[in-house]
Design a protein around this motif. Structure first.
Motif, PDB file in Angstrom:
ATOM      1  N   SER A 175       0.836  -1.209   0.000  1.00 56.84           N
ATOM      2  CA  SER A 175       0.000   0.000   0.000  1.00 56.84           C
ATOM      3  C   SER A 175       0.865   1.251   0.000  1.00 56.84           C
ATOM      4  CB  SER A 175      -0.979   0.006   1.172  1.00 56.84           C
ATOM      5  OG  SER A 175      -0.325   0.236   2.390  1.00 56.84           O
ATOM      6  N   HIS A 224       1.555   3.411  -9.956  1.00 51.08           N
ATOM      7  CA  HIS A 224       0.325   2.812 -10.473  1.00 51.08           C
ATOM      8  C   HIS A 224       0.311   1.298 -10.291  1.00 51.08           C
ATOM      9  CE1 HIS A 224      -0.984   6.566 -12.190  1.00 51.08           C
ATOM     10  NE2 HIS A 224       0.170   6.695 -12.797  1.00 51.08           N
ATOM     11  N   PHE A 225       1.486   0.708 -10.137  1.00 50.53           N
ATOM     12  CA  PHE A 225       1.596  -0.739 -10.017  1.00 50.53           C
ATOM     13  C   PHE A 225       2.902  -1.092  -9.328  1.00 50.53           C
ATOM     14  CE2 PHE A 225       3.516   0.575 -13.986  1.00 50.53           C
ATOM     15  CZ  PHE A 225       4.747  -0.051 -13.935  1.00 50.53           C
ATOM     16  N   THR A 230      -1.833  -3.919  -8.489  1.00 46.47           N
ATOM     17  CA  THR A 230      -2.326  -2.551  -8.618  1.00 46.47           C
ATOM     18  C   THR A 230      -3.171  -2.207  -7.388  1.00 46.47           C
ATOM     19  OG1 THR A 230      -4.365  -3.220  -9.712  1.00 46.47           O
ATOM     20  CG2 THR A 230      -2.453  -2.788 -11.146  1.00 46.47           C
ATOM     21  N   ALA A 231      -3.526  -0.933  -7.282  1.00 44.83           N
ATOM     22  CA  ALA A 231      -4.395  -0.507  -6.187  1.00 44.83           C
ATOM     23  C   ALA A 231      -5.726  -1.259  -6.254  1.00 44.83           C
ATOM     24  CB  ALA A 231      -4.618   1.006  -6.255  1.00 44.83           C
ATOM     25  N   MET A 232      -6.208  -1.544  -7.452  1.00 48.14           N
ATOM     26  CA  MET A 232      -7.473  -2.277  -7.598  1.00 48.14           C
ATOM     27  C   MET A 232      -7.363  -3.685  -7.015  1.00 48.14           C
ATOM     28  SD  MET A 232     -10.570  -2.105  -8.328  1.00 48.14           S
ATOM     29  CE  MET A 232     -10.705  -0.579  -9.211  1.00 48.14           C
ATOM     30  N   ASP A 233      -6.216  -4.340  -7.200  1.00 48.81           N
ATOM     31  CA  ASP A 233      -6.012  -5.670  -6.614  1.00 48.81           C
ATOM     32  C   ASP A 233      -6.086  -5.596  -5.092  1.00 48.81           C
ATOM     33  OD1 ASP A 233      -5.511  -7.087  -9.081  1.00 48.81           O
ATOM     34  OD2 ASP A 233      -3.512  -6.173  -9.095  1.00 48.81           O
ATOM     35  N   LEU A 278      -7.518  -3.168  -3.217  1.00 47.27           N
ATOM     36  CA  LEU A 278      -8.870  -2.791  -2.795  1.00 47.27           C
ATOM     37  C   LEU A 278      -9.853  -3.954  -2.929  1.00 47.27           C
ATOM     38  CD1 LEU A 278      -9.080   0.797  -4.308  1.00 47.27           C
ATOM     39  CD2 LEU A 278      -9.051   0.188  -1.874  1.00 47.27           C
ATOM     40  N   THR A 279      -9.724  -4.725  -3.983  1.00 45.88           N
ATOM     41  CA  THR A 279     -10.590  -5.893  -4.177  1.00 45.88           C
ATOM     42  C   THR A 279     -10.384  -6.903  -3.061  1.00 45.88           C
ATOM     43  OG1 THR A 279     -10.584  -5.567  -6.571  1.00 45.88           O
ATOM     44  CG2 THR A 279     -11.178  -7.755  -5.779  1.00 45.88           C
ATOM     45  N   ARG A 304     -13.302  -7.806  -0.365  1.00 41.83           N
ATOM     46  CA  ARG A 304     -13.777  -9.192  -0.325  1.00 41.83           C
ATOM     47  C   ARG A 304     -13.616  -9.823   1.047  1.00 41.83           C
ATOM     48  NH1 ARG A 304     -10.825 -11.851  -4.815  1.00 41.83           N
ATOM     49  NH2 ARG A 304     -11.876 -10.558  -6.300  1.00 41.83           N
TER      50      ARG A 304
END
Length: 165
Positions: free
Chosen positions: A116, A123-124, A151-154, A156-157, A161
């Motif tokens: 984080s 970005h990655f 990535t940040a999306m990974d 956050l997901t 979850r």
């Protein structure tokens, strides 16, 4: 400066993160993200072929890795298209002409907290795994293998979850 910035010190391994109010996921290892295997391009792949492969496989980015295993950088669909459309690069040029060669790496055993911190300014992050290899003479050396791209999306997901509210 960077040397008095705790996040920089933690990210670069100079300081342990002893924060009292860490989120529940802070010390979980990066390997728990269950990243999909990355698409890897060799340096001689042309920009045209890279665009075709990325679009066909549904990726926006891919690490560029030499056959020796050396990670050269990251090619992105948008950067490649922008460079070609601006006339700075030809479709026939190798992807090494459009790669980002400044990138962050993180290991599978590192924490999501470290990830984080990296993702605050990047970005990655390229997720690597170090393996001991031996040559024909029995000499050993460490080799990094690209395990994935986080990535940040990974992150956050994963948090969404598994949220422990």
């Amino acid at each position: 400066s960077k040397f008095v910035n705790d996040k920089w010190m933690i990210k670069n391994g100079f300081l342990n993160d002893d924060q009292e109010h860490k989120p529940w996921w802070w010390n979980i290892k990066v390997q728990k993200l269950n990243l999909s295997a990355p698409l890897i391009l060799l340096p001689e792949v042309s920009c045209q072929k890279a665009i075709e492969i990325l679009q066909e496989k549904g990726y926006d980015q891919a690490p560029v890795v030499a056959e020796s295993g050396l990670i050269l950088g990251m090619v992105t669909l948008s950067n490649t298209l922008t460079s070609v459309l601006a006339g700075n690069t030809e479709f026939s040029d190798p992807v090494t002409k459009v790669i980002y060669n400044q990138f962050s790496k993180i290991g599978l055993e590192d924490s999501l907290g470290q990830l984080s911190c990296l993702l605050e300014n990047n970005h990655f992050a390229i997720v690597v795994h170090e393996q001991m290899q031996f040559d024909g003479n029995g000499s050993s050396f460490m080799k990094q293998t690209v395990f994935g791209v986080a990535t940040a999306m990974d992150l956050l997901t994963f948090i969404g979850r598994n949220d422990k509210k």
